[in-house]
Design a protein around this motif. Structure first.
Motif, short mmCIF file in Angstrom:
data_model
loop_
_atom_site.label_atom_id
_atom_site.label_comp_id
_atom_site.label_asym_id
_atom_site.label_seq_id
_atom_site.Cartn_x
_atom_site.Cartn_y
_atom_site.Cartn_z
N GLY A 52 15.08 3.94 -55.70
CA GLY A 52 16.39 3.36 -55.95
C GLY A 52 16.37 2.45 -57.18
O GLY A 52 17.31 2.45 -57.99
N ALA A 53 15.29 1.68 -57.33
CA ALA A 53 15.18 0.80 -58.50
C ALA A 53 15.09 1.62 -59.78
O ALA A 53 15.72 1.27 -60.80
N MET A 54 14.36 2.73 -59.75
CA MET A 54 14.25 3.57 -60.94
C MET A 54 15.58 4.22 -61.30
O MET A 54 15.96 4.28 -62.47
N LEU A 55 16.32 4.69 -60.30
CA LEU A 55 17.65 5.27 -60.57
C LEU A 55 18.59 4.22 -61.15
O LEU A 55 19.35 4.49 -62.08
N ALA A 56 18.53 3.00 -60.61
CA ALA A 56 19.38 1.92 -61.12
C ALA A 56 19.05 1.62 -62.58
O ALA A 56 19.96 1.40 -63.40
N GLY A 70 15.06 -1.08 -81.26
CA GLY A 70 13.78 -0.90 -81.89
C GLY A 70 12.67 -0.63 -80.90
O GLY A 70 11.47 -0.72 -81.25
N PHE A 71 13.03 -0.30 -79.66
CA PHE A 71 12.06 -0.03 -78.60
C PHE A 71 12.62 1.11 -77.77
O PHE A 71 13.78 1.08 -77.34
N ALA A 72 11.82 2.15 -77.58
CA ALA A 72 12.31 3.36 -76.92
C ALA A 72 12.71 3.10 -75.48
O ALA A 72 12.00 2.41 -74.73
N ARG A 73 13.82 3.66 -75.10
CA ARG A 73 14.30 3.54 -73.72
C ARG A 73 13.29 4.10 -72.72
O ARG A 73 13.04 3.51 -71.67
N TYR A 74 12.68 5.25 -73.04
CA TYR A 74 11.70 5.86 -72.14
C TYR A 74 10.49 4.94 -71.94
O TYR A 74 9.92 4.87 -70.85
N ASP A 75 10.08 4.26 -73.03
CA ASP A 75 8.94 3.35 -72.90
C ASP A 75 9.30 2.17 -72.01
O ASP A 75 8.46 1.69 -71.23
N PHE A 76 10.53 1.70 -72.12
CA PHE A 76 10.97 0.62 -71.23
C PHE A 76 10.93 1.08 -69.78
O PHE A 76 10.48 0.34 -68.89
N LEU A 77 11.39 2.31 -69.51
CA LEU A 77 11.39 2.82 -68.14
C LEU A 77 9.96 2.93 -67.60
O LEU A 77 9.70 2.64 -66.43
N ALA A 81 8.62 0.71 -64.52
CA ALA A 81 8.08 1.33 -63.32
C ALA A 81 6.75 0.69 -62.94
O ALA A 81 6.48 0.41 -61.76
N LEU A 82 5.89 0.46 -63.94
CA LEU A 82 4.63 -0.22 -63.67
C LEU A 82 4.88 -1.62 -63.11
O LEU A 82 4.23 -2.06 -62.17
N GLY A 83 5.84 -2.32 -63.72
CA GLY A 83 6.15 -3.68 -63.26
C GLY A 83 6.66 -3.70 -61.84
O GLY A 83 6.29 -4.58 -61.04
N ILE A 84 7.53 -2.74 -61.49
CA ILE A 84 8.06 -2.68 -60.12
C ILE A 84 6.93 -2.46 -59.13
O ILE A 84 6.88 -3.08 -58.06
N GLN A 85 6.00 -1.56 -59.48
CA GLN A 85 4.88 -1.30 -58.59
C GLN A 85 4.03 -2.55 -58.37
O GLN A 85 3.63 -2.87 -57.24
N LEU A 86 3.74 -3.27 -59.45
CA LEU A 86 2.94 -4.49 -59.33
C LEU A 86 3.65 -5.55 -58.50
O LEU A 86 3.04 -6.25 -57.68
N GLY A 133 2.23 15.00 -75.01
CA GLY A 133 3.01 16.13 -75.49
C GLY A 133 4.49 15.77 -75.50
O GLY A 133 4.91 14.76 -76.06
N GLY A 134 5.28 16.60 -74.84
CA GLY A 134 6.71 16.33 -74.77
C GLY A 134 7.13 15.57 -73.53
O GLY A 134 8.32 15.53 -73.20
N VAL A 135 6.17 14.96 -72.84
CA VAL A 135 6.46 14.32 -71.55
C VAL A 135 6.25 12.81 -71.62
O VAL A 135 5.11 12.35 -71.75
N PRO A 136 7.31 12.02 -71.56
CA PRO A 136 7.14 10.57 -71.47
C PRO A 136 6.52 10.20 -70.12
O PRO A 136 6.79 10.82 -69.10
N LEU A 137 5.66 9.18 -70.13
CA LEU A 137 4.87 8.89 -68.94
C LEU A 137 5.70 8.34 -67.78
O LEU A 137 5.24 8.35 -66.64
N PHE A 138 6.93 7.89 -68.05
CA PHE A 138 7.75 7.42 -66.93
C PHE A 138 8.10 8.57 -66.00
O PHE A 138 8.41 8.37 -64.81
#
Length: 313
Positions: A52-56, A70-77, A81-86, A133-138
């Motif tokens: 739910g947090a990721m969808l939000a 100046g910072f990619a949206r995918y990198d923020f996600l 996600a790492l921050g939510i887990q911690l 490759g073409g896959v962001p890690l989020f």
């Protein structure tokens, strides 16, 4: 499983506070049923906390992400996600075992993403730094969200099973499902055969405890309902352009209902993966003595509660 083992220390405090409030409500009739439904919804939402947090975040970044950031949206996600887990681990809203499940799902999901994007099944249209490759890690966390839900709901709803099939057979089915997601691009698609083989779970019933009572549901129905929920979530994800299918290049359109079948099979794969950490537990009435003049009664799922056994709260 006792409540002490089912809950983390923080969850146990939340559960005690909820019981302090809800124990005062009627346990029968319309209000009793409404209370069970309310608690069921709250527990499901709590089990979906990570997803739910990721969808939000996907919705929020779709609506409000500044292009001049100046910072990619995918990198923020990914970092979010790492921050939510911690945070979930730090605040004892998740167990170490569940964190292991999430790691397994992230690896399995990322491998599938790398292959699927390479053959054009879907794409991630935005740039990012944290990618393979073409896959962001989020993206691996989208699969991890499913694993997180299944692992958390197993203990939060105290899931037990009757007529559960032999585990080696379920593992073989899961391996076949995973393999078919890759091989159907090169040889015959076996998904319809796999649908038939899922009758392995035909007799399996999942028993879950909501508040005062245990309830039950055919496990295959549970798989389908969860797959439907994920299909809705996937529509939100593609609307936010976290990823898109070829048919959505020109603009968003609803995800095909055919994807529901794929999610149904992936749900069985996910469930079997979780059983490697949370072994399926057979339903057993908890033995507890009762007063001699207290006649046996039956719980809502037909378990007799008498001098020999009693279902715990």
């Amino acid at each position: 499983m006792s409540d002490e083992k089912r809950f983390t220390s923080r969850e146990a405090r939340i559960d005690a506070a909820a019981h302090h409030l809800l124990d005062r409500l009627p346990d029968s009739g319309f209000l009793g049923g409404l209370t069970e439904l309310l608690v069921f919804g709250i527990k499901q939402a709590f089990a979906c906390l990570f997803g739910g947090a990721m969808l939000a975040l996907m919705i929020a970044t779709k609506l409000f992400w500044p292009e001049e950031m100046g910072f990619a949206r995918y990198d923020f996600l990914f970092l979010a996600a790492l921050g939510i887990q911690l945070l979930m681990l730090a605040f004892k809203l998740e167990t170490i075992a569940e964190a292991k499940v999430i790691l397994i799902f992230h690896i399995v999901g990322t491998l599938m993403e790398i292959f699927k994007t390479s053959v054009g099944s879907w794409i991630y249209p935005e740039p990012s730094f944290f990618r393979i490759g073409g896959v962001p890690l989020f993206s691996g966390f989208m699969y991890a969200a499913v694993g997180s839900y299944l692992a958390r709901v197993t203990r939060i709803l105290d899931l037990h099973y009757t007529d559960y099939p032999p585990r080696p057979a379920t593992v073989l089915l899961a391996l076949a499902i995973y393999a078919n997601f890759f091989t159907h691009h090169f040889v015959i698609d076996l998904r319809y055969l796999l649908f038939v083989i899922t009758i392995l779970f035909w007799r399996t019933t999942v028993h879950y405890r909501v508040f005062r009572f245990r309830h039950r549901m055919p496990l295959l129905v549970g798989f389908l309902l969860i797959a439907l929920f994920i299909w809705y979530a996937e529509n939100i994800g593609t609307w936010s352009r976290a990823w898109i299918y070829p048919s959505q290049h020109a603009g968003w359109t609803p995800v095909s209902l055919q994807k529901l079948g794929a999610w149904y099979l992936l749900m069985i794969l996910s469930f079997v993966l979780v059983t490697l950490v949370h072994r399926p537990r057979p339903l057993q009435a908890m033995r507890q003595p009762r007063p001699a003049n207290d006649p046996p009664t039956a719980t809502p799922d037909g378990i007799i509660v008498g001098e020999a056994s009693q279902v715990s709260r």
